[in-house]
Design a protein around this motif. Sequence first.
Motif, PDB file in Angstrom:
ATOM      1  N   ALA A 185      72.949 -31.961  72.531  1.00 19.37           N
ATOM      2  CA  ALA A 185      74.258 -32.032  71.873  1.00 19.37           C
ATOM      3  C   ALA A 185      75.369 -32.254  72.890  1.00 19.37           C
ATOM      4  N   ASP A 186      75.240 -31.683  74.089  1.00 18.91           N
ATOM      5  CA  ASP A 186      76.241 -31.883  75.137  1.00 18.91           C
ATOM      6  C   ASP A 186      76.280 -33.348  75.576  1.00 18.91           C
ATOM      7  N   VAL A 187      75.100 -33.960  75.699  1.00 16.77           N
ATOM      8  CA  VAL A 187      75.028 -35.359  76.113  1.00 16.77           C
ATOM      9  C   VAL A 187      75.624 -36.265  75.043  1.00 16.77           C
ATOM     10  N   ALA A 188      75.264 -36.020  73.788  1.00 14.62           N
ATOM     11  CA  ALA A 188      75.779 -36.852  72.696  1.00 14.62           C
ATOM     12  C   ALA A 188      77.301 -36.768  72.612  1.00 14.62           C
ATOM     13  N   ALA A 189      77.842 -35.572  72.761  1.00 10.78           N
ATOM     14  CA  ALA A 189      79.297 -35.402  72.700  1.00 10.78           C
ATOM     15  C   ALA A 189      79.978 -36.103  73.860  1.00 10.78           C
ATOM     16  N   THR A 190      79.379 -36.045  75.044  1.00 12.98           N
ATOM     17  CA  THR A 190      79.944 -36.732  76.209  1.00 12.98           C
ATOM     18  C   THR A 190      79.963 -38.239  75.993  1.00 12.98           C
ATOM     19  N   ILE A 191      78.867 -38.785  75.485  1.00  9.15           N
ATOM     20  CA  ILE A 191      78.793 -40.231  75.238  1.00  9.15           C
ATOM     21  C   ILE A 191      79.826 -40.645  74.192  1.00  9.15           C
ATOM     22  N   ASP A 192      80.024 -39.822  73.164  1.00  8.37           N
ATOM     23  CA  ASP A 192      81.055 -40.118  72.168  1.00  8.37           C
ATOM     24  C   ASP A 192      82.437 -40.166  72.808  1.00  8.37           C
ATOM     25  N   ARG A 193      82.736 -39.192  73.666  1.00  8.06           N
ATOM     26  CA  ARG A 193      84.042 -39.169  74.322  1.00  8.06           C
ATOM     27  C   ARG A 193      84.222 -40.391  75.223  1.00  8.06           C
ATOM     28  N   MET A 194      83.153 -40.793  75.918  1.00  2.00           N
ATOM     29  CA  MET A 194      83.224 -41.975  76.772  1.00  2.00           C
ATOM     30  C   MET A 194      83.476 -43.231  75.957  1.00  2.00           C
ATOM     31  N   ALA A 195      82.812 -43.340  74.821  1.00  2.56           N
ATOM     32  CA  ALA A 195      82.974 -44.522  73.974  1.00  2.56           C
ATOM     33  C   ALA A 195      84.406 -44.640  73.480  1.00  2.56           C
ATOM     34  N   VAL A 196      85.003 -43.506  73.092  1.00  3.69           N
ATOM     35  CA  VAL A 196      86.379 -43.518  72.582  1.00  3.69           C
ATOM     36  C   VAL A 196      87.371 -43.817  73.701  1.00  3.69           C
ATOM     37  N   THR A 210      74.860 -41.789  68.606  1.00  6.24           N
ATOM     38  CA  THR A 210      73.873 -41.126  69.470  1.00  6.24           C
ATOM     39  C   THR A 210      73.186 -40.012  68.687  1.00  6.24           C
ATOM     40  N   GLU A 211      71.854 -40.044  68.673  1.00  6.31           N
ATOM     41  CA  GLU A 211      71.067 -39.078  67.916  1.00  6.31           C
ATOM     42  C   GLU A 211      70.489 -38.010  68.840  1.00  6.31           C
ATOM     43  N   THR A 212      70.238 -36.833  68.269  1.00  7.03           N
ATOM     44  CA  THR A 212      69.640 -35.716  69.017  1.00  7.03           C
ATOM     45  C   THR A 212      68.459 -35.162  68.206  1.00  7.03           C
ATOM     46  N   PRO A 213      67.281 -35.788  68.280  1.00  7.65           N
ATOM     47  CA  PRO A 213      66.113 -35.333  67.512  1.00  7.65           C
ATOM     48  C   PRO A 213      65.722 -33.895  67.803  1.00  7.65           C
ATOM     49  N   ASP A 214      65.919 -33.453  69.059  1.00  4.28           N
ATOM     50  CA  ASP A 214      65.682 -32.057  69.424  1.00  4.28           C
ATOM     51  C   ASP A 214      66.568 -31.744  70.615  1.00  4.28           C
ATOM     52  N   ASP A 215      66.498 -30.505  71.102  1.00  5.19           N
ATOM     53  CA  ASP A 215      67.411 -30.063  72.157  1.00  5.19           C
ATOM     54  C   ASP A 215      67.230 -30.800  73.476  1.00  5.19           C
ATOM     55  N   LEU A 216      66.067 -31.417  73.672  1.00  2.00           N
ATOM     56  CA  LEU A 216      65.791 -32.075  74.948  1.00  2.00           C
ATOM     57  C   LEU A 216      65.606 -33.577  74.810  1.00  2.00           C
ATOM     58  N   THR A 217      66.022 -34.155  73.682  1.00  2.00           N
ATOM     59  CA  THR A 217      65.870 -35.594  73.465  1.00  2.00           C
ATOM     60  C   THR A 217      67.178 -36.188  72.971  1.00  2.00           C
ATOM     61  N   VAL A 218      67.578 -37.292  73.582  1.00  2.00           N
ATOM     62  CA  VAL A 218      68.781 -38.023  73.189  1.00  2.00           C
ATOM     63  C   VAL A 218      68.405 -39.476  72.950  1.00  2.00           C
ATOM     64  N   VAL A 219      68.803 -40.027  71.807  1.00  2.00           N
ATOM     65  CA  VAL A 219      68.578 -41.438  71.511  1.00  2.00           C
ATOM     66  C   VAL A 219      69.941 -42.107  71.373  1.00  2.00           C
ATOM     67  N   VAL A 220      70.227 -43.046  72.270  1.00  2.00           N
ATOM     68  CA  VAL A 220      71.512 -43.752  72.267  1.00  2.00           C
ATOM     69  C   VAL A 220      71.305 -45.116  71.620  1.00  2.00           C
ATOM     70  N   ASN A 221      71.902 -45.309  70.439  1.00  2.00           N
ATOM     71  CA  ASN A 221      71.820 -46.578  69.724  1.00  2.00           C
ATOM     72  C   ASN A 221      73.002 -47.452  70.126  1.00  2.00           C
ATOM     73  N   LEU A 222      72.698 -48.606  70.691  1.00  2.00           N
ATOM     74  CA  LEU A 222      73.733 -49.471  71.254  1.00  2.00           C
ATOM     75  C   LEU A 222      74.262 -50.466  70.227  1.00  2.00           C
ATOM     76  N   ASP A 223      75.454 -50.972  70.499  1.00  2.00           N
ATOM     77  CA  ASP A 223      76.032 -51.998  69.633  1.00  2.00           C
ATOM     78  C   ASP A 223      75.257 -53.311  69.735  1.00  2.00           C
ATOM     79  N   SER A 224      74.676 -53.555  70.889  1.00  2.00           N
ATOM     80  CA  SER A 224      73.829 -54.728  71.109  1.00  2.00           C
ATOM     81  C   SER A 224      72.890 -54.412  72.274  1.00  2.00           C
ATOM     82  N   PRO A 225      71.787 -55.130  72.408  1.00  2.00           N
ATOM     83  CA  PRO A 225      70.840 -54.828  73.487  1.00  2.00           C
ATOM     84  C   PRO A 225      71.496 -54.828  74.866  1.00  2.00           C
ATOM     85  N   ASN A 226      71.094 -53.859  75.691  1.00  2.00           N
ATOM     86  CA  ASN A 226      71.660 -53.732  77.036  1.00  2.00           C
ATOM     87  C   ASN A 226      70.641 -53.051  77.936  1.00  2.00           C
TER      88      ASN A 226
END
Length: 451
Positions: A185-196, A210-226
């Motif tokens: 959740a900390d990583v997802a929130a940081t990525i959101d703040r960076m995007a804004v 950005t998804e958080t399937p569990d406490d130790l997994t982060v999935v970042v869905n991009l606007d386009s492949p990178n």
Amino acid sequence: MGKDALSDSCEGKYQMSAKSFDWARRSASPLELDLIEHYAARKISRRDFVRRGVIIGLGAPAMASVIAACGSDEGDTSAPGTTAGGDSPATSAAPAGGGSKGGDLKVGLQFGDANSGLDPLNMLDGGTYGTVSQSFEYLVGLAADGGIGATALAVDWSPNDDASAWTFKLREGVMWQDGTPFTSADVAATIDRMAVAGAGLAGIVTEGNTETPDDLTVVVNLDSPNGNLPVLVSLFNPQSLITPVDYSDGTTLDGRPSGTGAWILDSFDATTFTSVYLPNPNWWGGAVNLDSVTLQGFESTGTMVAAMSAREVDVVQQFNVIDGNTLLNDDEFNVLRPPSAAHRQLWFNTQLPEEGPFADARVRKAVCLCINRQQIVDVLYEGEAIIANDHPIHPSLPFYDAGAAEQITPDIEQAKALLAEAGYADGLTATLQVGNLQEIPDMAAIIEANC
């Protein structure tokens, strides 16, 4: 360095410890290798080898292997990370780097920008980067070869088939300095703040994707492949430091001391840009060797170098050749010259003013043909640099091709011809905007004179 380059005092023990010695050399960076070979050739003492090894991050197993191969010149053959009478390499519980424990490391660095303060999201200068990153850490760390590596908060990452989504696996057991657990959740929130805020991820990731399937997994869905996302959440994008889930844009480290890193901010004086840190006893990386670290801001590299020359600080963040002459010519300093990708660029604004001159490639080429690169190397760097070319890959990096682009040399007549073709036969006027950092203003003056 071949075996025959070792000093006689190291030769016999090298034969007995060849495997461990060669392992240490193969695993070393250019800076570490230079230090190893200086010790092997008996150009520095064991004490200096250990002290310098700790400063540049040479690991305890590597130092132990080198000392075991070459012995000691001080009557103390115990290697870093070993027991007094044993030859076992250091365990993971031993402090990284070995050497003596304790003391305060004093570091001179660039004076930070008072407008941004210690804001991990909006900082823009090297002094603030260094100050904030003592407490906060990146998702992706630095590898031994200078690239990215799993040495920070993420231990693994991988893309989907078209690199439009990246999955990061986080390190277990990491705690924030207030005792709460670090989670996805900390990583997802940081990525959101960076995007804004546009901190390196604007147009790449959309807030809320950005998804958080569990406490130790982060999935970042991009606007386009990178394929470059891991770099954008590493120390190569300084504003990507991971902050707590409830951090907000504009929060500063001194306003809310926090982090997952090895050092806890103890005090910060904005007037002198001086910060003091104490060890984080619960850092996931283990115990540190020092009692404290003090970072002191300097308004110029010249005053920073003067403090280093007077032994008032132990480390300086950066300096240029002209200001640093006293260090480079001081026999008490060992000058290392590893390859570096540090470079200077001249940027053209091709969009403003609208339909402006630099939208035309002929005008940009004309400016390039005016610049005397050898003069810049001789005057600003006193020969301690190589002439750059308009080439995207530096000679120290993989895939460099020396023949990819012909080396540009000054040619004023050709520059005039190109300007005439572009409709500027009578010349043109342009503004060169310059940052007040190291030798850059002096380089701008040379470029102005050349053009």
